[in-house]
Design a protein around this motif. Sequence first.
Motif, PDB file in Angstrom:
ATOM      1  N   HIS A 297       0.854  -1.196   0.000  1.00 57.60           N
ATOM      2  CA  HIS A 297       0.000   0.000   0.000  1.00 57.60           C
ATOM      3  C   HIS A 297       0.888   1.244   0.000  1.00 57.60           C
ATOM      4  O   HIS A 297       1.887   1.293   0.726  1.00 57.60           O
TER       5      HIS A 297
ATOM      6  N   CYS B  26     -11.109   5.889  -2.336  1.00 59.35           N
ATOM      7  CA  CYS B  26     -10.038   5.498  -1.421  1.00 59.35           C
ATOM      8  C   CYS B  26      -9.744   6.667  -0.497  1.00 59.35           C
ATOM      9  O   CYS B  26      -9.467   7.777  -0.968  1.00 59.35           O
TER      10      CYS B  26
ATOM     11  N   CYS C 156      -9.522   5.833  -8.176  1.00 61.63           N
ATOM     12  CA  CYS C 156      -9.223   5.952  -6.753  1.00 61.63           C
ATOM     13  C   CYS C 156     -10.122   6.968  -6.056  1.00 61.63           C
ATOM     14  O   CYS C 156     -10.370   6.854  -4.850  1.00 61.63           O
TER      15      CYS C 156
ATOM     16  N   SER D 197     -14.085   4.829  -6.298  1.00 55.08           N
ATOM     17  CA  SER D 197     -14.336   3.464  -5.829  1.00 55.08           C
ATOM     18  C   SER D 197     -13.515   3.182  -4.565  1.00 55.08           C
ATOM     19  O   SER D 197     -12.289   3.348  -4.573  1.00 55.08           O
ATOM     20  N   THR D 198     -14.186   2.761  -3.518  1.00 52.76           N
ATOM     21  CA  THR D 198     -13.502   2.449  -2.257  1.00 52.76           C
ATOM     22  C   THR D 198     -12.912   1.048  -2.332  1.00 52.76           C
ATOM     23  O   THR D 198     -13.649   0.070  -2.521  1.00 52.76           O
ATOM     24  N   PRO D 199     -11.605   0.905  -2.195  1.00 57.09           N
ATOM     25  CA  PRO D 199     -10.999  -0.436  -2.275  1.00 57.09           C
ATOM     26  C   PRO D 199     -11.290  -1.249  -1.015  1.00 57.09           C
ATOM     27  O   PRO D 199     -11.334  -0.714   0.089  1.00 57.09           O
TER      28      PRO D 199
ATOM     29  N   LYS E 284      -3.979 -10.049  -1.039  1.00 55.51           N
ATOM     30  CA  LYS E 284      -3.202  -9.912  -2.274  1.00 55.51           C
ATOM     31  C   LYS E 284      -2.162 -11.028  -2.413  1.00 55.51           C
ATOM     32  O   LYS E 284      -1.857 -11.468  -3.508  1.00 55.51           O
TER      33      LYS E 284
ATOM     34  N   ALA F 216      -5.747  -2.684   1.034  1.00 59.91           N
ATOM     35  CA  ALA F 216      -6.913  -2.009   0.469  1.00 59.91           C
ATOM     36  C   ALA F 216      -6.422  -0.970  -0.529  1.00 59.91           C
ATOM     37  O   ALA F 216      -6.315   0.221  -0.221  1.00 59.91           O
ATOM     38  N   CYS F 217      -6.070  -1.437  -1.708  1.00 61.64           N
ATOM     39  CA  CYS F 217      -5.530  -0.547  -2.745  1.00 61.64           C
ATOM     40  C   CYS F 217      -5.867  -1.119  -4.114  1.00 61.64           C
ATOM     41  O   CYS F 217      -5.646  -2.311  -4.373  1.00 61.64           O
ATOM     42  N   HIS F 218      -6.384  -0.262  -5.005  1.00 60.35           N
ATOM     43  CA  HIS F 218      -6.702  -0.704  -6.369  1.00 60.35           C
ATOM     44  C   HIS F 218      -5.443  -1.027  -7.163  1.00 60.35           C
ATOM     45  O   HIS F 218      -5.502  -1.794  -8.131  1.00 60.35           O
TER      46      HIS F 218
END
Length: 326
Positions: free
Chosen positions: A248, A286, A300, A303-305, A310, A317-319
């Motif tokens: 992140h 985000c 970003c 849209s809320t990641p 991963k 929590a990151c696109h």
Amino acid sequence: MNTALIETRNVQKFFPVQSGPFSGPRFLKAVNGVSFRIEEGESLGLAGESGSGKSTLAKLLIGLLCPDTGEILFQGTSLRDLTADGFRIFRKSTQMIFQDPFSSLNPRMRAGDIIGEPMRIHGLYSRSSQQEQVVRLMERVGLSADHIFRYPHEFSGGQRQRIGIARALAVSPRLIIADEPVSALDLSIQAQIINLLQELKREYSLSFLIVAHDLSVLRHMCDRIAIMYLGSIVEMGNTGDVFDGFLHPYSEALFSAAPHLDSKPGKRRIILSGDIPSPLAIPAGCPFHTRCPHAKPTLCDRSTPLLEEKKPGHYAACHLSTELFP
């Protein structure tokens, strides 16, 4: 999956803030949808900037605050569903070590009475054996039995924190929540307290939730680490994985600012633009996108990641995690 010692499920805590005499209250989102587990014998660290919700989350876990939505489960049972006896067991099983070792001690009580008070509240030991237990605990945390009749102002900061640790151990807890346990102490004393907590963890098979600004403390003490930003967890995983392979951009910036964290030459320090947004008005999309140097428009900021796995056991929590940190 085994039942966790304590678990949070989408926990939220809001505080009403009156903005003016003619307007209704606004809500400060201190904790905003946090989910994690702490297993038996595990240490979980919480890191993040001031105001990210770490201390509020710690108070929720110990029952000093109640969540507005979501659930906190102790051994698989929601705190809301615990009977009076069950809640008494929860109170005994979870203890807290506070940041300020002076204000957290009653100045009118002697050290022995401060440590023995939890035993009396929970009806542990006979009156004659309580003092023996108090002396044993004081000696275990590095204090002398002669200190039992002294008042808090007669101790140094490190000694007062040892009293707080002994008080937390007095009822044989299973989980200790330590909110910045060494930040108010000198560096030499910090090392002593950290080593003491590590010894006690092994000796008493304790679980820990450790809140700290000092990332080196968390790296030394914790099995896993969670990074918080604006009330949410943005990254979580095994301590080594998060420190050495963060996923992140906020974690990257946080670690780059920590002194002596990485001895590699030419290590670049990342300076984030702007200040952390107000928890009264968390940005859409985000929450980190207003300060993120990698943020993409229309993605970003809209849209809320979600906090997603991963890599095995490593959540972010990151696109753009896979693109930025392959």
